[in-house]
Write a protein that holds these residues in place. Structure first.
Motif, mmCIF file in Angstrom:
data_model
loop_
_atom_site.group_PDB
_atom_site.id
_atom_site.type_symbol
_atom_site.label_atom_id
_atom_site.label_comp_id
_atom_site.label_asym_id
_atom_site.label_seq_id
_atom_site.Cartn_x
_atom_site.Cartn_y
_atom_site.Cartn_z
ATOM 1 N N PHE A 1 -7.638 2.843 1.723
ATOM 2 C CA PHE A 1 -6.851 3.963 0.778
ATOM 3 C C PHE A 1 -6.914 3.088 -0.754
ATOM 4 O O PHE A 1 -7.224 1.667 -0.378
ATOM 5 N N LYS B 1 0.159 4.096 0.678
ATOM 6 C CA LYS B 1 0.009 5.123 2.465
ATOM 7 C C LYS B 1 0.197 3.705 3.361
ATOM 8 O O LYS B 1 1.572 5.326 3.749
ATOM 9 N N CYS B 2 0.254 3.075 3.361
ATOM 10 C CA CYS B 2 0.844 2.560 5.193
ATOM 11 C C CYS B 2 1.875 1.577 5.035
ATOM 12 O O CYS B 2 1.666 0.801 6.179
ATOM 13 N N CYS C 1 0.737 -0.936 -0.124
ATOM 14 C CA CYS C 1 0.015 -0.180 0.382
ATOM 15 C C CYS C 1 0.951 1.774 -0.195
ATOM 16 O O CYS C 1 2.046 1.341 0.893
ATOM 17 N N CYS D 1 -5.410 0.618 5.303
ATOM 18 C CA CYS D 1 -5.916 2.454 5.889
ATOM 19 C C CYS D 1 -7.347 2.493 4.766
ATOM 20 O O CYS D 1 -7.182 3.844 5.514
ATOM 21 N N CYS E 1 -7.090 -0.709 -0.099
ATOM 22 C CA CYS E 1 -5.966 -1.474 0.895
ATOM 23 C C CYS E 1 -6.838 -1.149 2.069
ATOM 24 O O CYS E 1 -7.462 -0.963 2.412
HETATM 25 ZN ZN LIG Z 1 -3.231 0.810 3.239
#
Ligand SMILES: [Zn+2]
Length: 162
Positions: free
Chosen positions: A60, A23-24, A21, A58, A55
């Motif tokens: 996303f 983002k995370c 991911c 999180c 995801c």
């Molecule tokens: Zn994520």
């Protein structure tokens, strides 16, 4: 059934990519909107359909759509040629990858991993493989007898991360 499996193409696994991911860094999925599980009718290649990366950790999510060309839809790049260790649409790093025997070991998804593992565990292998079959795309280092144990060990470790 087994012979059919021998030549199952890499493409047939490409309706689902497990990626990192953006983002995370947890495990996210890249899939075809019309085939969210990435498993039904796995032989059908949906390279010209809208894709989503999502995801669960999180939340996303991002979509990508193929561009319209004269009479069909397609993606205009081929990320696989540039970086086989990433998904083919968003170019995100594959989640199931690790270094092994001085090389990079990678899988598109769990099904792909299990398939390659089963292939490597077999003692008898087909002498001829079709172009683009999973076997023909497997690099020599993965298939060599001396690396086999280490490759299988690495695969087992990756399995634990799914
Ligand atoms: Zn994520």
């Amino acid at each position: 059934m087994e012979e059919e499996l021998e030549n199952l193409m890499l493409l047939s696994f490409s309706d689902l990519f497990l990626v990192q991911c953006p983002k995370c860094k947890n495990c996210a999925s890249v899939f075809t909107l019309e085939n969210p599980l990435g498993v039904d009718e796995s032989i059908v290649v949906r390279g010209n359909k809208s894709k989503r990366v999502a995801c669960k950790s999180c939340g996303f999510s991002k979509d990508m759509h193929p561009r319209k060309r004269s009479n069909h839809y397609e993606y205009e790049f081929n990320l696989f040629e540039q970086n086989p260790e990433a998904d083919w649409y968003f170019g995100l790093p594959l989640y199931l990858q690790m270094s092994c025997c001085g090389q990079q070991l990678w899988f598109l998804n769990e099904r792909h991993l299990i398939y390659v593992e089963a292939y490597l565990q077999k003692t008898v292998r087909p002498s001829e493989t079709y172009y683009m079959s999973v076997e023909s795309r497997l690099p020599k280092w993965m298939k060599s007898a001396k690396n086999r144990t280490e490759v299988l060990k690495a695969i087992n470790k990756l399995k634990g991360e799914i």
